[in-house]
Enzyme design. Structure first.
Site, PDB file in Angstrom:
ATOM      1  N   ASP A  37      29.592  43.375  47.628  1.00  0.00           N
ATOM      2  CA  ASP A  37      29.210  44.050  46.086  1.00  0.00           C
ATOM      3  C   ASP A  37      28.548  43.170  45.397  1.00  0.00           C
ATOM      4  O   ASP A  37      28.005  43.505  44.318  1.00  0.00           O
ATOM      5  CB  ASP A  37      30.278  44.712  45.391  1.00  0.00           C
ATOM      6  CG  ASP A  37      30.784  45.698  46.008  1.00  0.00           C
ATOM      7  OD1 ASP A  37      29.904  46.551  46.637  1.00  0.00           O
ATOM      8  OD2 ASP A  37      31.936  46.129  45.933  1.00  0.00           O
ATOM      9  N   HIS A  82      37.635  37.983  48.716  1.00  0.00           N
ATOM     10  CA  HIS A  82      37.812  39.194  49.588  1.00  0.00           C
ATOM     11  C   HIS A  82      39.319  38.830  50.286  1.00  0.00           C
ATOM     12  O   HIS A  82      39.807  37.912  50.356  1.00  0.00           O
ATOM     13  CB  HIS A  82      37.098  39.471  50.630  1.00  0.00           C
ATOM     14  CG  HIS A  82      37.072  40.887  51.045  1.00  0.00           C
ATOM     15  ND1 HIS A  82      38.009  41.290  52.199  1.00  0.00           N
ATOM     16  CD2 HIS A  82      36.529  41.981  50.886  1.00  0.00           C
ATOM     17  CE1 HIS A  82      37.710  42.190  52.518  1.00  0.00           C
ATOM     18  NE2 HIS A  82      36.847  42.911  51.669  1.00  0.00           N
TER      19      HIS A  82
HETATM   20  N1  CMC Z   1      36.993  34.833  40.565  1.00  0.00           N
HETATM   21  C1  CMC Z   1      37.999  33.966  40.177  1.00  0.00           C
HETATM   22  N2  CMC Z   1      39.043  33.573  41.069  1.00  0.00           N
HETATM   23  C2  CMC Z   1      39.375  34.472  42.042  1.00  0.00           C
HETATM   24  C3  CMC Z   1      38.642  35.376  42.319  1.00  0.00           C
HETATM   25  C4  CMC Z   1      37.475  35.780  41.660  1.00  0.00           C
HETATM   26  N3  CMC Z   1      36.550  36.685  42.124  1.00  0.00           N
HETATM   27  N4  CMC Z   1      38.934  36.124  43.349  1.00  0.00           N
HETATM   28  C5  CMC Z   1      40.313  35.636  43.775  1.00  0.00           C
HETATM   29  N5  CMC Z   1      40.354  34.557  42.965  1.00  0.00           N
HETATM   30  C6  CMC Z   1      41.508  33.576  42.933  1.00  0.00           C
HETATM   31  C7  CMC Z   1      42.789  33.962  42.400  1.00  0.00           C
HETATM   32  O1  CMC Z   1      42.853  33.887  40.947  1.00  0.00           O
HETATM   33  C8  CMC Z   1      43.797  33.197  43.157  1.00  0.00           C
HETATM   34  O2  CMC Z   1      43.991  32.210  42.378  1.00  0.00           O
HETATM   35  P1  CMC Z   1      45.363  31.248  42.492  1.00  0.00           P
HETATM   36  O3  CMC Z   1      45.759  31.066  44.010  1.00  0.00           O
HETATM   37  O4  CMC Z   1      45.233  30.035  41.995  1.00  0.00           O
HETATM   38  O5  CMC Z   1      46.442  32.120  41.823  1.00  0.00           O
HETATM   39  C9  CMC Z   1      43.296  33.353  44.335  1.00  0.00           C
HETATM   40  O6  CMC Z   1      41.633  33.335  44.113  1.00  0.00           O
HETATM   41  C10 CMC Z   1      43.596  34.207  45.216  1.00  0.00           C
HETATM   42  O7  CMC Z   1      43.305  35.715  44.784  1.00  0.00           O
HETATM   43  P2  CMC Z   1      44.096  36.955  44.693  1.00  0.00           P
HETATM   44  O8  CMC Z   1      44.169  37.664  43.860  1.00  0.00           O
HETATM   45  O9  CMC Z   1      45.684  36.697  45.322  1.00  0.00           O
HETATM   46  O10 CMC Z   1      43.314  37.623  46.228  1.00  0.00           O
HETATM   47  P3  CMC Z   1      43.522  39.100  46.697  1.00  0.00           P
HETATM   48  O11 CMC Z   1      43.391  39.151  48.273  1.00  0.00           O
HETATM   49  O12 CMC Z   1      44.613  39.690  46.157  1.00  0.00           O
HETATM   50  O13 CMC Z   1      42.280  39.893  45.848  1.00  0.00           O
HETATM   51  C11 CMC Z   1      40.006  40.535  45.522  1.00  0.00           C
HETATM   52  C12 CMC Z   1      41.092  40.142  46.696  1.00  0.00           C
HETATM   53  C13 CMC Z   1      39.117  41.068  45.966  1.00  0.00           C
HETATM   54  C14 CMC Z   1      40.767  41.847  44.641  1.00  0.00           C
HETATM   55  C15 CMC Z   1      39.768  39.455  44.441  1.00  0.00           C
HETATM   56  O14 CMC Z   1      39.340  38.490  45.143  1.00  0.00           O
HETATM   57  C16 CMC Z   1      39.014  39.768  43.244  1.00  0.00           C
HETATM   58  O15 CMC Z   1      39.480  40.265  42.394  1.00  0.00           O
HETATM   59  N6  CMC Z   1      37.560  39.656  43.033  1.00  0.00           N
HETATM   60  C17 CMC Z   1      36.721  40.310  42.343  1.00  0.00           C
HETATM   61  C18 CMC Z   1      36.614  41.671  42.399  1.00  0.00           C
HETATM   62  C19 CMC Z   1      35.650  42.102  43.663  1.00  0.00           C
HETATM   63  O16 CMC Z   1      34.573  41.512  43.927  1.00  0.00           O
HETATM   64  N7  CMC Z   1      36.060  43.096  44.458  1.00  0.00           N
HETATM   65  C20 CMC Z   1      35.409  43.789  45.449  1.00  0.00           C
HETATM   66  C21 CMC Z   1      35.908  43.385  46.877  1.00  0.00           C
HETATM   67  S1  CMC Z   1      34.713  43.828  48.153  1.00  0.00           S
HETATM   68  C22 CMC Z   1      34.388  45.607  48.157  1.00  0.00           C
HETATM   69  C23 CMC Z   1      35.481  46.348  48.556  1.00  0.00           C
HETATM   70  O17 CMC Z   1      35.557  46.484  49.794  1.00  0.00           O
HETATM   71  O18 CMC Z   1      36.303  46.693  47.876  1.00  0.00           O
END
Ligand code: CMC
Length: 397
Positions: A332, A275
């Site tokens: 989720d 998140h």
């Molecule tokens: N699985 C594997 N690696 C992950 C995941 C994951 N679910 N989420 C983040 N990472 C890694 C990402 O690859 C990055 O690694 P590195 O620093 O080595 O490049 C690091 O963690 C930070 O990730 P980010 O993409 O920069 O984080 P963000 O804040 O931009 O994205 C997120 C947040 C929720 C989009 C992301 O964690 C994600 O894609 N999660 C899976 C989808 C999901 O469950 N979404 C629902 C969110 S909660 C419901 C809502 O309110 O929308």
């Protein structure tokens, strides 16, 4: 950069002032209008929470009665709107139908729209919240070829939705087949709606705010929010989690998927994990995890996907990759398992999120419209394109 800063993904930019929802990501705290989500989940109802988000205070008894009556009054959709569904193929994704049909409400409600008038704004907000379950259920009924069911004045918000989804009048034999009105089903749905009702400036709410800041029709703004919610990084994650769990299938295959999630060359992510704001735990996920036990015990004991999800969580939470990046199950991760137990089809999961989040969207819309500092949302950019150059005729390129 001159007088503005570069912040891709708006990681550290506050786009507005808001008094609706407070999140402390390090502490795992979520407050709606100051009230902890745990207390609201335990004692409140979705309609009461929607009122709280929209109008700032918990309603008194008469206020809640009158709010619920207004919602019942507005739950019907125009008969002509029902014809819109006929334009969709039976296998259209329900979110695609939601974007189109909710957006088209703007073609029905426009002439009376004086957004300077707080009463008109209140009517529009209530209308939006009231019609959402009716439209959502119609999307489902269209996809399975069943006739639409009208909302009933004697049923509560969640009961009505479940009834519009699952009631088949011609098959009503007077027995106990109305499983969907079982209090465990209704209360669990109500709980999920409370937990999804608002989450401050997430992508869909920010979209609603940005669209609203231009003075656009509110129903069109909510349709924009639905479009933003659809993506798997946001509300679409609940559908993606179920798909992922079904694909993993057995606990023995979990390590393979954990390895894929960690592999930089593989686009696969553990859905329902991570998140932007919560870096300790998502308090909503903890509440949902507990609710899973109750609802599964009632409707789907020994659900293998729940066992699988708990095992996956345990393995991920002990893995260095997830520990270092502070990745925890989000709201989720477990919600889809509950929806599945309630017989909600997987492609309707994000629609469920949209119904609940409408409370937050309209609360933010009301707040924005009442804010004297409100200006059009207009981010700047960091230009990285070609410098100034002269046009060349096509034969010289
Ligand atoms: N699985 C594997 N690696 C992950 C995941 C994951 N679910 N989420 C983040 N990472 C890694 C990402 O690859 C990055 O690694 P590195 O620093 O080595 O490049 C690091 O963690 C930070 O990730 P980010 O993409 O920069 O984080 P963000 O804040 O931009 O994205 C997120 C947040 C929720 C989009 C992301 O964690 C994600 O894609 N999660 C899976 C989808 C999901 O469950 N979404 C629902 C969110 S909660 C419901 C809502 O309110 O929308």
């Amino acid at each position: 950069l001159g007088y503005f800063s570069y912040d891709p993904g708006f990681v550290s930019t506050a786009s507005c002032r808001s008094a609706i929802t407070y999140i402390d990501g390090d502490e795992g705290t979520l407050l709606y209008r100051g009230y902890p989500i745990e207390q609201l989940a335990r004692h409140s109802s979705f309609l009461e929470v929607a009122y709280l988000l929209m109008f700032g205070e918990l309603p008194k008894h008469e206020e809640l009665q009158s709010f619920a009556a207004d919602i019942r009054q507005e739950a019907m959709i125009h008969e002509t709107l029902r014809k819109f569904f006929e334009g969709f193929h039976y296998d259209a994704h329900p979110m695609a139908m939601m974007v189109g049909v909710v957006g088209s409400l703007s073609a029905f409600y426009h002439s009376e729209l004086d957004m300077g008038d707080p009463h008109q704004r209140r009517v529009s907000a209530i209308r939006m919240l009231a019609k959402m379950p009716t439209i959502a259920a119609a999307c489902y009924r269209h996809s399975v070829g069943l006739p639409f069911v009208y909302p009933r004045a004697d049923l509560g918000y969640c009961e009505n939705f479940l009834n519009m989804m699952f009631s088949v009048p011609s098959l009503h034999l007077g027995g106990d087949e109305a499983w969907y009105l079982d209090p465990v089903a209704v209360d669990t749905l109500d709980l999920l709606f409370i937990l999804h009702a608002d989450h401050e400036q997430n992508a869909s709410t920010s979209t609603v705010r940005l669209a609203s800041s231009t003075g656009a029709n509110p129903y069109a703004c909510i349709a924009a929010g639905i479009a933003a919610l659809w993506g798997p990084a946001h509300g679409g994650a609940n559908e993606a989690v179920l798909g992922m769990l079904e694909e993993i299938g057995t606990p023995e295959r979990i390590p393979e998927y954990i390895a894929r999630a960690k592999d930089r060359n593989d686009p696969f992510r553990l859905m329902g994990f991570g998140h932007r704001v919560y870096k300790n735990y998502d308090p909503r996920a903890q509440i949902i995890r507990k609710a899973c036990h109750d609802v599964l015990a009632r409707f789907s004991p020994n659900e293998p996907l729940f066992e699988l999800a708990m095992r996956l969580e345990e393995i991920a939470l002990h893995d260095e990759y997830f520990i270092e990046r502070r990745l925890y199950p989000n709201v989720d991760f477990y919600s889809g398992i509950i929806y599945k137990a309630l017989n909600i089809p997987v492609n309707m999961f994000t629609v469920m999120f949209a119904i609940a989040r409408t409370a937050g969207w309209v609360a933010h819309w009301l707040e924005l419209k009442a804010d004297p500092e409100q200006r059009i949302g207009r981010p700047r950019q960091l230009y990285v394109g070609a410098p100034r150059r002269d046009y060349r005729p096509i034969e010289q390129r």
